[in-house]
Design an enzyme around this catalytic site. Sequence first.
Site, PDB file in Angstrom:
ATOM      1  N   CYS A 295      -2.021   9.577   2.738  1.00 49.65           N
ATOM      2  CA  CYS A 295      -1.593   9.003   1.450  1.00 49.65           C
ATOM      3  C   CYS A 295      -2.534   9.377   0.313  1.00 49.65           C
ATOM      4  O   CYS A 295      -2.104   9.517  -0.826  1.00 49.65           O
ATOM      5  CB  CYS A 295      -1.480   7.489   1.557  1.00 49.65           C
ATOM      6  SG  CYS A 295      -3.018   6.698   2.069  1.00 49.65           S
TER       7      CYS A 295
ATOM      8  N   GLU B 159       0.888  -1.175   0.000  1.00 44.21           N
ATOM      9  CA  GLU B 159       0.000   0.000   0.000  1.00 44.21           C
ATOM     10  C   GLU B 159       0.915   1.211   0.000  1.00 44.21           C
ATOM     11  O   GLU B 159       1.472   1.571   1.037  1.00 44.21           O
ATOM     12  CB  GLU B 159      -0.905  -0.018   1.244  1.00 44.21           C
ATOM     13  CG  GLU B 159      -1.903  -1.157   1.285  1.00 44.21           C
ATOM     14  CD  GLU B 159      -3.111  -0.924   0.383  1.00 44.21           C
ATOM     15  OE1 GLU B 159      -3.253   0.187  -0.167  1.00 44.21           O
ATOM     16  OE2 GLU B 159      -3.905  -1.862   0.223  1.00 44.21           O
TER      17      GLU B 159
END
Length: 470
Positions: free
Chosen positions: A250, A216
Amino acid sequence: MIDYSDNRYSKLFDKQKSQQLAMGRTTYKERIKKLKALQTALEDTYKQALRDALYKDFKKPQLEVDLSEIYPVVDEIKFVNKQLKSWLSKQKVDTPITLLGSSSWIKNESKGVCLIISPWNYPINLTFGPLVSAIAAGNTVILKPSEMTPHTSKVMCDIVNDLFEEHEVALIEGEVEVSTELLKLPFNHIFFTGSPQVGKIVMKAASEHLTSVTLELGGKSPVIIDDSSNLDKAVKKIVFGKFLNVGQTCIAPDYVFINESLKSAFIESFKKHLKIFFTENPSHSDSYGRIVNQKHFERLKGYLEDAISRNATIAIGGASEEKENYIEPTVVFDLPEDSELMQYEIFGPILPVKTYTSMSEVLEYINSKEKPLALYIFSKNKKRINDIINNTRAGGTCINHNLLQFQNHNLPFGGSNNSGIGKSHGYFGFLEFTNQRSVLKQHTLGAIDLLTPPYTDFKQKLVDVTMKWF
Ligand code: NAD
């Protein structure tokens, strides 16, 4: 081949390995019991300790801890609680007529011993979120949170020690060297959340043991605002999405494309919403946190100095306080392409804005970059929205808002190539930690049993007929 016999974590690894089949045999009820214990720890026993720890680590406002750290994990547990029985049941599939006399199914079985390495920006969410999926799938787990949020790691370690035996889940605090040592071990799966640079190190280490990985990662997530959108509403949502966690998210908007005609209205609206959210001086606002540490403060300050040296326009903000690791919400126009703000993931409260005159130049620009983790579109024009989606690639997209795609557990969450490999959340997260074992059971002799050697003309005819008709 790497010899991991003197790795200081190999004893713990071996302990977990010896338990992996027993863990894999646990029922869905036993797994849910563990997850509910984690839920109670987060919602009740350790809630205040976690809020205090995150405040000490980077002045994260309490409401943001509840909303973006504790709630997503609890919500994931509730989701798994409703679905796990069906995920673990025999998944029957059709069997072709050529295998008449057999039945087939998929058994979702645990992978074994898993490693979860997490970043500092949402330490609870991104450590315990994947842990929920790993436990649901019946694995043993070693957790390695980031060294940059030590107070939070300490409380998470207390929670893990309180709730789990070392042979099922263990948390190891420490610096990068800890990850380096752990990465030498032959895990059955590694779930890593962090930067693309470190993602490559993790993938390389995993390849030594052919360990599967979920990565991720991050990158530069663009926002497109077109002239059909409700500009003021779009800006309000972007101010929320960009400055939540002080931009250290993010999937935060990394840069914005606006139609040239909207430039001055965009700036006015942005100033208005910033003032409503964080007052005239965000450094005094309880709703605005800090940059995690001096290293990241200096990195961001460097990006701003680089922008100024290249004659970019600081339209809003630009101030900072070194001793506080404080950077004011900042909006920058007129950045040259080779500026640091346009080259690197920003991961902080600075928002570059680019203006455009045609959508084709926007799409061309986005497609010339790495595939982003998120791409946001603010528009009321359905055709344009579809055109943007069909002519770009991204891990995920949210239309007329930002960040919200993370919160729907029915959606896979993750990137593509440079922004990630594999997906998390809900069933998708469960699958990352699962081996989908295929099982075929023969009940009565089938056609294939007529085709064993010696091969005769009759058997050849049977093959000819099968290939033609089935
Ligand atoms: P990072 O890659 O520096 O560190 C992540 C983890 O890896 C930490 O636990 C760290 O200790 C460990 N690590 C660091 N260097 C290592 C090395 N050389 N070898 C082995 N392990 C190492 O990332 P970060 O600064 O903690 O987080 C920011 C990055 O994470 C950003 O790129 C952001 O976009 C990304 N991120 C992605 C997601 C997502 O869900 N896709 C979520 C949050 C953050």
